[in-house]
Motif scaffolding. Structure first.
Motif, PDB file in Angstrom:
ATOM      1  N   THR A  25      23.590  51.066  55.198  1.00  0.00           N
ATOM      2  CA  THR A  25      23.394  52.550  54.762  1.00  0.00           C
ATOM      3  C   THR A  25      22.150  53.061  55.305  1.00  0.00           C
ATOM      4  O   THR A  25      21.724  54.388  55.434  1.00  0.00           O
ATOM      5  N   ARG A  26      21.067  52.204  55.802  1.00  0.00           N
ATOM      6  CA  ARG A  26      19.649  52.691  55.966  1.00  0.00           C
ATOM      7  C   ARG A  26      19.964  53.515  57.479  1.00  0.00           C
ATOM      8  O   ARG A  26      19.220  54.306  57.699  1.00  0.00           O
ATOM      9  N   LYS A  27      20.861  53.232  58.233  1.00  0.00           N
ATOM     10  CA  LYS A  27      21.086  53.966  59.503  1.00  0.00           C
ATOM     11  C   LYS A  27      21.710  55.226  59.555  1.00  0.00           C
ATOM     12  O   LYS A  27      21.480  56.129  60.282  1.00  0.00           O
ATOM     13  N   ILE A  28      22.691  55.279  58.419  1.00  0.00           N
ATOM     14  CA  ILE A  28      23.420  56.472  58.269  1.00  0.00           C
ATOM     15  C   ILE A  28      22.974  57.621  57.319  1.00  0.00           C
ATOM     16  O   ILE A  28      23.283  58.751  57.377  1.00  0.00           O
ATOM     17  N   ALA A  34      19.337  59.281  55.309  1.00  0.00           N
ATOM     18  CA  ALA A  34      17.954  59.338  55.229  1.00  0.00           C
ATOM     19  C   ALA A  34      17.784  59.630  53.695  1.00  0.00           C
ATOM     20  O   ALA A  34      18.110  60.720  53.140  1.00  0.00           O
ATOM     21  N   SER A  35      16.810  59.071  53.026  1.00  0.00           N
ATOM     22  CA  SER A  35      16.619  59.267  51.724  1.00  0.00           C
ATOM     23  C   SER A  35      15.247  59.948  51.645  1.00  0.00           C
ATOM     24  O   SER A  35      14.078  59.443  52.059  1.00  0.00           O
ATOM     25  N   VAL A  36      14.951  61.303  51.032  1.00  0.00           N
ATOM     26  CA  VAL A  36      13.801  61.772  51.352  1.00  0.00           C
ATOM     27  C   VAL A  36      13.471  62.356  49.859  1.00  0.00           C
ATOM     28  O   VAL A  36      14.201  62.879  48.843  1.00  0.00           O
ATOM     29  N   VAL A  37      12.186  62.442  49.626  1.00  0.00           N
ATOM     30  CA  VAL A  37      11.755  63.170  48.534  1.00  0.00           C
ATOM     31  C   VAL A  37      11.484  64.833  48.764  1.00  0.00           C
ATOM     32  O   VAL A  37      10.771  65.111  49.767  1.00  0.00           O
ATOM     33  N   ARG A  40      14.932  64.947  41.684  1.00  0.00           N
ATOM     34  CA  ARG A  40      15.571  63.755  42.387  1.00  0.00           C
ATOM     35  C   ARG A  40      15.529  63.835  43.623  1.00  0.00           C
ATOM     36  O   ARG A  40      14.902  64.730  44.515  1.00  0.00           O
ATOM     37  N   ARG A  41      15.698  62.552  44.379  1.00  0.00           N
ATOM     38  CA  ARG A  41      15.589  62.217  45.931  1.00  0.00           C
ATOM     39  C   ARG A  41      16.862  63.167  46.349  1.00  0.00           C
ATOM     40  O   ARG A  41      17.777  63.231  45.653  1.00  0.00           O
ATOM     41  N   LEU A  42      16.760  63.485  47.822  1.00  0.00           N
ATOM     42  CA  LEU A  42      18.016  63.890  48.580  1.00  0.00           C
ATOM     43  C   LEU A  42      18.181  63.052  49.464  1.00  0.00           C
ATOM     44  O   LEU A  42      17.521  62.405  50.273  1.00  0.00           O
ATOM     45  N   ARG A  96      27.722  54.894  47.099  1.00  0.00           N
ATOM     46  CA  ARG A  96      27.052  53.578  46.250  1.00  0.00           C
ATOM     47  C   ARG A  96      25.523  53.795  46.085  1.00  0.00           C
ATOM     48  O   ARG A  96      24.886  53.580  45.241  1.00  0.00           O
ATOM     49  N   ARG A  97      24.987  54.228  47.219  1.00  0.00           N
ATOM     50  CA  ARG A  97      23.553  54.237  47.465  1.00  0.00           C
ATOM     51  C   ARG A  97      23.039  55.237  46.543  1.00  0.00           C
ATOM     52  O   ARG A  97      21.984  55.381  46.061  1.00  0.00           O
ATOM     53  N   ALA A  98      23.677  56.586  46.635  1.00  0.00           N
ATOM     54  CA  ALA A  98      23.355  57.801  45.954  1.00  0.00           C
ATOM     55  C   ALA A  98      23.316  57.517  44.667  1.00  0.00           C
ATOM     56  O   ALA A  98      22.522  57.749  43.750  1.00  0.00           O
TER      57      ALA A  98
END
Ligand SMILES: Nc1ncnc2c1ncn2[C@@H]1O[C@H](COP(=O)(O)OP(=O)(O)O)[C@@H](O)[C@H]1O
Ligand SMILES: [Mg+2]
Length: 346
Positions: free
Chosen positions: A16-19, A21-24, A96-98, A123-125
């Motif tokens: 999931t890291r590639k697909i 992006a987890s941003v603050v 929360r993160r996006l 799952r990651r969310a």
């Protein structure tokens, strides 16, 4: 970069890291200027969101009921009207993160891979407690009705079905951004709590958007700059204004002379916005030339519908040709096998 399909095929895991992006989130509702109707709809969505956060997090009901209490929004509107900033601002509002999903990366060329990627994203969310944001989600949400080829049809049904299941089970917040709300799969539509329509900004909002795109104290503006005139003359989206401002700044910075004397003047902004408008017209023309009837209504507001139509039309053509090519190759292979068998028999 696309995920390594072969690797994930063997490990049964999607990376999931590639697909995503987890941003603050940094941008807030103060950074966005919206027409009154859009602002009202968004305020309603925001109060649903904060109540949801209150009962799930502070009142602890999220721990008791980890699934099935999700909240799903759809932000619908032309490109560049602020959907992405507002998704960021929503996540910011509840701290929360996006989790931004890059759909192009998610959609793997490998049959059967996409549904697995969708499940991995949810799952990651869940693990991060993040707000899940599917940008340009039309492609996912409207699939069942737009593709005709049987193989692709099965694949896209599987994607929609997984998405529907995940939405049903997910306890968090999901935001979709789409250009075409009307094209939604009805089963999908039922799971969306609120649609927020992002309208094109009026002249008044455009003037404010021009203003917020430059720095209040640092950007050197020539006294001849007149944002009201630019807003009046060019009925464009916030995204186009942003691009025009950056072009204007680059042009002003490239002029000869000492940096301290450089200023962004009205002519820079004028040239910037004219370039942006011209570029978007060129894009529409090349996409739409096979269907001149639609070029007429392809304005800054109408373009997404027409462009998507044209792209879908093209996609169907490409698929037909690919099927034909596969058929011809299979036939050639068969002939070759017969020839070899004949040669062996003799
Ligand atoms: N309503 C708006 N108010 C302020 N800036 C805007 C607005 N709409 C767009 N912009 C500018 O344009 C950029 C692109 O907008 P974005 O949120 O990505 O639009 P969308 O997601 O609807 O395509 C933003 O980063 C922002 O700089
Ligand atoms: Mg966007």
């Amino acid at each position: 970069m696309a995920p390594l399909p072969l690797l994930s095929f063997f490990t049964g895991q999607s990376d999931t890291r590639k697909i995503v992006a987890s941003v603050v989130p940094r941008r807030t509702f103060d950074d966005v200027i919206l027409p009154p109707a859009t602002r009202r709809a968004l305020d309603q969505a925001l109060s649903q969101l904060t109540r949801h956060d209150l009962i799930l997090r502070r009142w602890g009901l999220g721990e008791r009921h980890p699934t099935g209490l999700g909240l799903t929004f759809n932000f619908a509107g032309p490109s560049g009207t602020g959907k992405t900033i507002c998704a960021e601002a929503m996540a910011h509002a509840i701290g929360r993160r996006l989790l931004l999903v890059r759909y192009a990366e998610l959609e793997s060329m490998w049959m059967g891979e996409t549904p697995k990627n969708v499940a991995a994203v949810f799952r990651r969310a869940h693990e991060e407690g993040a707000v899940l944001f599917f940008d340009e989600a039309d492609a996912i949400a409207s699939r069942r009705s737009t593709l005709q080829e049987p193989g692709a049809q099965r694949e896209s049904n599987a994607v929609v079905n997984v998405l529907l299941q995940e939405l049903e089970a997910f306890g968090g917040v999901v935001i979709f951004a789409t250009n075409l709300a009307s094209n939604f799969d009805p089963a999908f539509e039922r799971r969306i709590r609120t649609h927020v329509l992002f309208e094109m900004p009026g002249a008044e909002q455009r003037e404010q958007i021009w203003r917020v795109q430059v720095h209040p104290t640092l950007t050197p503006l020539d006294p001849d700059v007149d944002f009201a005139a630019l807003a009046e003359r060019y009925p464009v989206s916030g995204g186009s204004i942003r691009n025009a401002v950056l072009k204007a700044a680059l042009a002003a910075a490239a002029e000869p002379g000492a940096d301290d004397h450089k200023r962004i003047a009205q002519r820079h902004f004028e040239q910037g916005i004219r370039d942006v408008v011209a570029a978007s017209q060129v894009m529409q023309q090349s996409l739409l030339s096979p269907r001149p009837d639609q070029a007429a209504r392809a304005t800054d507001t109408g373009a997404p519908a027409a462009v998507l139509d044209a792209v879908q039309h093209l996609g169907a053509q490409v698929q037909r040709h690919a099927t034909l090519a596969v058929g011809v190759s299979a036939f050639a292979l068969l002939l070759a096998v017969i020839a070899v068998v004949l040669a062996a028999v003799r």
